[in-house]
Design a protein around this motif. Structure first.
Motif, PDB file in Angstrom:
ATOM      1  N   LEU A 109       0.825  -1.198   0.000  1.00 24.53           N
ATOM      2  CA  LEU A 109       0.000   0.000   0.000  1.00 24.53           C
ATOM      3  C   LEU A 109       0.867   1.257   0.000  1.00 24.53           C
ATOM      4  CD1 LEU A 109      -2.862   1.219   0.196  1.00 24.53           C
ATOM      5  CD2 LEU A 109      -2.562   1.172   2.682  1.00 24.53           C
ATOM      6  N   ILE A 110       1.874   1.282   0.818  1.00 19.86           N
ATOM      7  CA  ILE A 110       2.788   2.427   0.872  1.00 19.86           C
ATOM      8  C   ILE A 110       3.526   2.583  -0.454  1.00 19.86           C
ATOM      9  CG2 ILE A 110       4.910   3.293   1.937  1.00 19.86           C
ATOM     10  CD1 ILE A 110       3.828   2.206   4.596  1.00 19.86           C
ATOM     11  N   ALA A 111       3.972   1.466  -1.037  1.00 21.11           N
ATOM     12  CA  ALA A 111       4.666   1.527  -2.333  1.00 21.11           C
ATOM     13  C   ALA A 111       3.730   2.067  -3.417  1.00 21.11           C
ATOM     14  CB  ALA A 111       5.187   0.144  -2.711  1.00 21.11           C
ATOM     15  N   GLY A 112       2.470   1.642  -3.406  1.00 19.54           N
ATOM     16  CA  GLY A 112       1.510   2.131  -4.389  1.00 19.54           C
ATOM     17  C   GLY A 112       1.261   3.626  -4.239  1.00 19.54           C
ATOM     18  N   LEU A 113       1.142   4.097  -2.997  1.00 17.39           N
ATOM     19  CA  LEU A 113       0.939   5.523  -2.762  1.00 17.39           C
ATOM     20  C   LEU A 113       2.176   6.331  -3.157  1.00 17.39           C
ATOM     21  CD1 LEU A 113      -0.989   5.413   0.619  1.00 17.39           C
ATOM     22  CD2 LEU A 113      -1.915   5.956  -1.638  1.00 17.39           C
ATOM     23  N   GLN A 114       3.353   5.804  -2.881  1.00 17.82           N
ATOM     24  CA  GLN A 114       4.592   6.482  -3.277  1.00 17.82           C
ATOM     25  C   GLN A 114       4.695   6.575  -4.793  1.00 17.82           C
ATOM     26  OE1 GLN A 114       7.282   7.949  -1.613  1.00 17.82           O
ATOM     27  NE2 GLN A 114       5.812   7.945   0.077  1.00 17.82           N
ATOM     28  N   PHE A 115       4.297   5.510  -5.484  1.00 20.95           N
ATOM     29  CA  PHE A 115       4.323   5.518  -6.946  1.00 20.95           C
ATOM     30  C   PHE A 115       3.426   6.629  -7.481  1.00 20.95           C
ATOM     31  CE2 PHE A 115       2.626   4.245 -11.061  1.00 20.95           C
ATOM     32  CZ  PHE A 115       3.805   4.074 -11.771  1.00 20.95           C
TER      33      PHE A 115
ATOM     34  N   LEU B  13       2.520   9.309  -5.942  1.00 19.18           N
ATOM     35  CA  LEU B  13       3.077  10.599  -5.551  1.00 19.18           C
ATOM     36  C   LEU B  13       4.167  11.039  -6.519  1.00 19.18           C
ATOM     37  CD1 LEU B  13       3.421  12.906  -3.442  1.00 19.18           C
ATOM     38  CD2 LEU B  13       5.144  11.463  -2.357  1.00 19.18           C
ATOM     39  N   TRP B  14       5.024  10.145  -6.933  1.00 19.38           N
ATOM     40  CA  TRP B  14       6.172  10.515  -7.755  1.00 19.38           C
ATOM     41  C   TRP B  14       5.897  10.439  -9.245  1.00 19.38           C
ATOM     42  CZ3 TRP B  14       9.878  13.083  -5.531  1.00 19.38           C
ATOM     43  CH2 TRP B  14      10.075  12.939  -4.168  1.00 19.38           C
ATOM     44  N   VAL B  15       5.109   9.475  -9.704  1.00 19.05           N
ATOM     45  CA  VAL B  15       4.976   9.227 -11.137  1.00 19.05           C
ATOM     46  C   VAL B  15       3.565   9.466 -11.660  1.00 19.05           C
ATOM     47  CG1 VAL B  15       5.326   7.498 -12.947  1.00 19.05           C
ATOM     48  CG2 VAL B  15       6.825   7.529 -10.974  1.00 19.05           C
ATOM     49  N   GLY B  16       2.542   9.283 -10.876  1.00 22.97           N
ATOM     50  CA  GLY B  16       1.160   9.330 -11.349  1.00 22.97           C
ATOM     51  C   GLY B  16       0.694  10.720 -11.739  1.00 22.97           C
TER      52      GLY B  16
ATOM     53  N   GLY C  42      -0.754  14.225 -11.578  1.00 24.20           N
ATOM     54  CA  GLY C  42      -0.742  15.182 -10.488  1.00 24.20           C
ATOM     55  C   GLY C  42       0.378  14.957  -9.501  1.00 24.20           C
ATOM     56  N   GLY C  43       1.269  14.024  -9.803  1.00 28.26           N
ATOM     57  CA  GLY C  43       2.385  13.738  -8.918  1.00 28.26           C
ATOM     58  C   GLY C  43       3.514  14.742  -9.100  1.00 28.26           C
ATOM     59  N   TYR C  44       4.621  14.459  -8.448  1.00 29.51           N
ATOM     60  CA  TYR C  44       5.759  15.375  -8.464  1.00 29.51           C
ATOM     61  C   TYR C  44       6.288  15.605  -9.881  1.00 29.51           C
ATOM     62  CZ  TYR C  44      10.324  17.352  -7.614  1.00 29.51           C
ATOM     63  OH  TYR C  44      11.416  18.169  -7.633  1.00 29.51           O
ATOM     64  N   ALA C  45       6.449  14.548 -10.652  1.00 30.56           N
ATOM     65  CA  ALA C  45       6.997  14.676 -12.011  1.00 30.56           C
ATOM     66  C   ALA C  45       6.063  15.504 -12.890  1.00 30.56           C
ATOM     67  CB  ALA C  45       7.226  13.298 -12.619  1.00 30.56           C
ATOM     68  N   ASP C  46       4.783  15.261 -12.786  1.00 29.39           N
ATOM     69  CA  ASP C  46       3.798  15.995 -13.580  1.00 29.39           C
ATOM     70  C   ASP C  46       3.785  17.472 -13.190  1.00 29.39           C
ATOM     71  OD1 ASP C  46       1.822  16.082 -15.563  1.00 29.39           O
ATOM     72  OD2 ASP C  46       0.212  15.861 -14.080  1.00 29.39           O
ATOM     73  N   THR C  47       3.832  17.735 -11.902  1.00 22.94           N
ATOM     74  CA  THR C  47       3.844  19.114 -11.416  1.00 22.94           C
ATOM     75  C   THR C  47       5.104  19.844 -11.868  1.00 22.94           C
ATOM     76  OG1 THR C  47       2.583  18.427  -9.489  1.00 22.94           O
ATOM     77  CG2 THR C  47       3.685  20.542  -9.347  1.00 22.94           C
ATOM     78  N   HIS C  48       6.236  19.168 -11.822  1.00 16.80           N
ATOM     79  CA  HIS C  48       7.502  19.771 -12.249  1.00 16.80           C
ATOM     80  C   HIS C  48       7.465  20.095 -13.745  1.00 16.80           C
ATOM     81  CE1 HIS C  48      11.714  20.739 -12.089  1.00 16.80           C
ATOM     82  NE2 HIS C  48      11.963  19.881 -13.066  1.00 16.80           N
ATOM     83  N   ARG C  49       6.943  19.179 -14.542  1.00 13.40           N
ATOM     84  CA  ARG C  49       6.840  19.397 -15.984  1.00 13.40           C
ATOM     85  C   ARG C  49       5.929  20.591 -16.288  1.00 13.40           C
ATOM     86  NH1 ARG C  49       3.089  18.426 -19.459  1.00 13.40           N
ATOM     87  NH2 ARG C  49       1.890  17.145 -18.022  1.00 13.40           N
TER      88      ARG C  49
END
Length: 92
Positions: free
Chosen positions: A12-18, A20-23, A25-32
């Motif tokens: 569950l934690i791994a899925g939420l982290q994924f 957060l970083w890749v999905g 609205g996640g970090y990568a999307d926000t940075h782009r």
């Protein structure tokens, strides 16, 4: 039973982290999107400066004939009646 719960929580934690970083609205999307906003803001500034220059030129052309005459002379090479035109060629 404890082992299954720990594994489930880790997944569950791994899925939420994924997400957060890749999905979406996640970090990568926000940075782009932030980089895209900066790029578009720079382009808008260039276009705004061009529009301001054009607006000033239009106002100048609306104000009087001297501006139109200067523009015709420089851009179209026009001369007044009775003037003499000299073409100077630089041979370097």
């Amino acid at each position: 039973m404890d082992r299954i719960a720990i594994i489930a929580l880790c997944l569950l934690i791994a899925g939420l982290q994924f997400r957060l970083w890749v999905g979406d609205g996640g970090y990568a999307d926000t940075h782009r999107l932030s980089q895209e906003i900066e790029t578009l803001a720079g382009e808008n500034e260039v276009l705004r400066a061009r529009n301001d220059a054009m607006a000033a030129e239009i106002a100048e052309l609306d104000d009087g004939g001297k501006a139109m005459e200067g523009r015709a002379r420089s851009d179209l090479g026009m001369i007044k009646q009775g003037e003499q035109f000299y073409l100077v060629i630089d041979r370097r």
